[in-house]
Write an enzyme that holds these catalytic residues in place. Structure first.
Site, mmCIF file in Angstrom:
data_model
loop_
_atom_site.group_PDB
_atom_site.id
_atom_site.type_symbol
_atom_site.label_atom_id
_atom_site.label_comp_id
_atom_site.label_asym_id
_atom_site.label_seq_id
_atom_site.Cartn_x
_atom_site.Cartn_y
_atom_site.Cartn_z
ATOM 1 N N ASP A 276 10.800 137.226 -0.806
ATOM 2 C CA ASP A 276 10.105 136.419 -1.797
ATOM 3 C C ASP A 276 9.037 135.553 -1.126
ATOM 4 O O ASP A 276 9.265 134.964 -0.068
ATOM 5 C CB ASP A 276 11.134 135.525 -2.508
ATOM 6 N N GLU A 325 17.815 146.934 14.855
ATOM 7 C CA GLU A 325 19.096 146.941 15.569
ATOM 8 C C GLU A 325 20.167 147.716 14.803
ATOM 9 O O GLU A 325 21.170 148.120 15.388
ATOM 10 C CB GLU A 325 19.608 145.502 15.758
#
Length: 606
Positions: A276, A325
């Site tokens: 956002d 990751e």
């Protein structure tokens, strides 16, 4: 003739989970497939955070495996469906949608044919801005359920081969966030104040805001505090509501905290984040004045010292490292209002985010020339950074496109909305759908003032304050409100639904070959079947009369032509091949020509 809207084989009403999705003997109306151990709704004083995990990484890996192997770079041509949880489905009958309601309705989204679900905020929040004022980023607001309910949604979605994207709100938090409350409680000199933008006011007594920035919701972007001794204190920055103080992204603790939040949700198995106000985190050094009022009119059009600053890109490079990751190709999606498609593309360089919303397409007029200009500019801007273009027509902040495209004529608006959907789904890249658009829902424009909850509604000079009109709860079934939104006939809904929505419900439209729902189902089925649609980074424009868009998409397995008549009159065109999908009924071909009605789009097999 209804060849354009034939329902996909095997389609059945899905306003409740299909029997195959429930354990033997389960009552589909009771949601009996709640996973063992899933908690019931938490009380207001109950801690909704899970105990410290020791198995988070293995759980994340196993959850992502359900969808991770489908194909590489899944987001490039994905169709992603936005769920606004408070308005999607209410499982407990309190009038507010919840996570258990989402979980029960996931088979509907699977059958619709989307690839992923994006959930608007469900975090612990005072709800000053419908959950975009987050008090605790690791807790579920009791109105939506518990952390176990969130895990159940993720697990159920993955079992249905749906990915899950959650909203993240990093520009600001709630004024009830622990950091901000402590900053106020401790007063001037508190180390926590450096994590926000506290400044002394101007004028002899500091009675004026520190600069001339205006809130997106109206009024000054600053609110003055009261010191612990009761005297007037410093001001704090909030680009949105006063209950939403902006974080100071120059402070390393803010960076550390949000990397930790990312890992928390990635460990729970989510597949990505919609970010956002992704363009708002970093403010220009010194917080300089803009120099004039009416700043809202400049959003997305002109440079502003509080939006789209170059420093945001270091944040997203750091976040990309975290996303990478994890297995299963987790993604970041930017809500970034920028002055140009080229500025948007900067968020999507190979070491930053994966996608950004294409608001330039959303804002385009229903006009062939204007749409072609936006399409070309969007594709041209994304190509140098190797990013997939996104296409979107509606969301929780804008007027629904079935109403936006109307010229005082709801029927015309719906015809244009249906045609725009086929145009969008034929373009290269990823498409975002907003809940209810597949039902052809219009904007609700006559909500009483007393029920409106948009925080800008009563602030005057900001947004129009009418965003509630696109957030009215969905109609699922039945002849009267709440139309199956909640479990009980005549039960509550947090915003009133129109009395004439029975014909727009999922149950009413299912199986009707002329319905907007079956158009979406058919279009999404064909999109999956036709390799030429979705993927890629270019279109081949074809000659067409004024007011008509025509382009071809090609793959080794075959080509698809999309033709869109944006005019108010029917146009006869050569028929390039069999009709795959059409947004309106077509008369039979005559002399090798097909007449396209006004405001109609067609996909042809070429």
């Amino acid at each position: 003739m209804t060849e354009h809207l034939a329902a996909p084989p095997g389609t059945a009403p899905t306003d409740l989970p299909a029997a195959s999705d429930l354990p033997a003997g389960a009552d589909p109306s009771a949601g009996a497939d709640r996973p063992a151990g899933a908690a019931q709704d938490a009380g207001p004083d109950q801690d909704t955070r899970p105990a410290q995990r020791t198995d988070s990484a293995p759980k994340a890996a196993s959850r992502s495996a359900a969808t991770g192997g489908r194909h590489r770079d899944w987001w490039r041509d994905a169709v992603i469906y936005q769920v606004y949880p408070r308005s999607f489905a209410d499982a407990d009958g309190d009038g507010m949608g919840d996570l258990e309601g989402v979980r029960r309705r996931l088979p509907y989204l699977r059958d619709l044919g989307v690839d992923a679900v994006w959930l608007s905020p469900f975090y612990a929040s005072p709800q000053a801005d419908a959950g975009y004022d987050v008090a605790d980023y690791r807790a579920i607001d009791p109105m939506f359920g518990t952390i176990a309910d969130a895990e159940a949604v993720i697990d159920r979605a993955h079992a249905l081969d749906l990915r899950v994207i959650v909203d993240l709100v990093p520009n600001h938090c709630s004024d009830q966030h622990a950091w901000f409350r402590r900053a106020l409680r401790e007063g001037p000199g508190s180390a926590l104040r450096d994590r926000f933008h506290f400044r002394p006011g101007k004028g002899p007594d500091g009675q004026l805001p520190p600069n001339d920035w205006e809130s997106i919701f109206g009024g000054p972007a600053w609110t003055r505090t009261t010191d612990p001794d009761g005297s007037p204190g410093d001001w704090y920055l909030h680009l949105f509501a006063p209950e939403q103080p902006d974080f100071n992204w120059d402070h390393p603790a803010v960076h550390d905290e949000f990397r930790s939040i990312l890992r928390f949700w990635l460990d729970l198995g989510i597949d990505g984040f919609r970010i956002d106000v992704a363009h708002g985190l970093v403010k220009a050094a010194g917080l300089p004045d803009v120099g004039h009022s009416g700043q809202l009119k400049l959003l997305g059009n002109e440079p502003l010292p509080f939006f789209d600053q170059d420093g945001v890109h270091a944040v997203y490079r750091s976040w990309r490292a975290v996303l990478d990751e994890y297995p299963g190709q987790r993604i970041g999606v930017a809500e970034a209002w920028t002055p140009s498609a080229e500025r948007t593309a900067r968020y999507l360089r190979p070491d930053e985010l994966h996608q950004a919303f294409n608001f330039h397409f959303l804002a385009a007029e229903w006009d062939a020339a204007a749409l072609r200009t936006v399409i070309d500019a969007s594709l041209d801007a994304m190509r140098p950074v190797g990013a997939a273009t996104t296409w979107v027509l509606s969301n929780h902040d804008v007027v629904r496109h079935a109403t936006r495209y109307a010229d005082q004529d709801p029927g015309q608006g719906l015809r244009r909305a249906r045609a725009a959907t086929l145009l969008m789904l034929a373009l290269p890249g990823s498409a975002y759908l907003y809940q209810g658009e597949e039902l052809g829902l219009p904007e609700v424009t006559d909500l009483p003032d007393e029920v409106r909850q948009d925080p800008s509604f009563r602030r005057g000079t900001g947004q129009d304050g009418l965003r509630d009109g696109c957030r009215v709860p969905l109609p699922w079934s039945g002849g009267a409100p709440p139309y199956g939104f909640g479990p009980e006939p005549g039960g509550p809904s947090w915003l009133p639904q129109p009395a004439d929505w029975a014909a727009l419900s999922v149950a009413a439209q299912t199986g009707d070959p002329l319905s907007t729902l079956e158009l979406y189902r058919r279009a999404l089925t064909v999109r999956r079947e036709q390799p030429a649609l979705g993927a890629g980074d270019a279109v081949q424009w074809l000659p067409a009369p004024d007011g008509v868009l025509s382009f071809q998409r090609t793959a080794p397995q075959g080509s698809v032509q999309c033709t869109v008549n944006t005019t108010a009159r029917p146009i006869a065109l050569p028929e390039p091949g069999p009709v795959l999908v059409s947004s309106a009924e077509l008369a039979p071909a005559a002399g090798g020509l097909r007449e396209l009605p006004a405001d109609t789009a067609v996909w042809w097999a070429v």
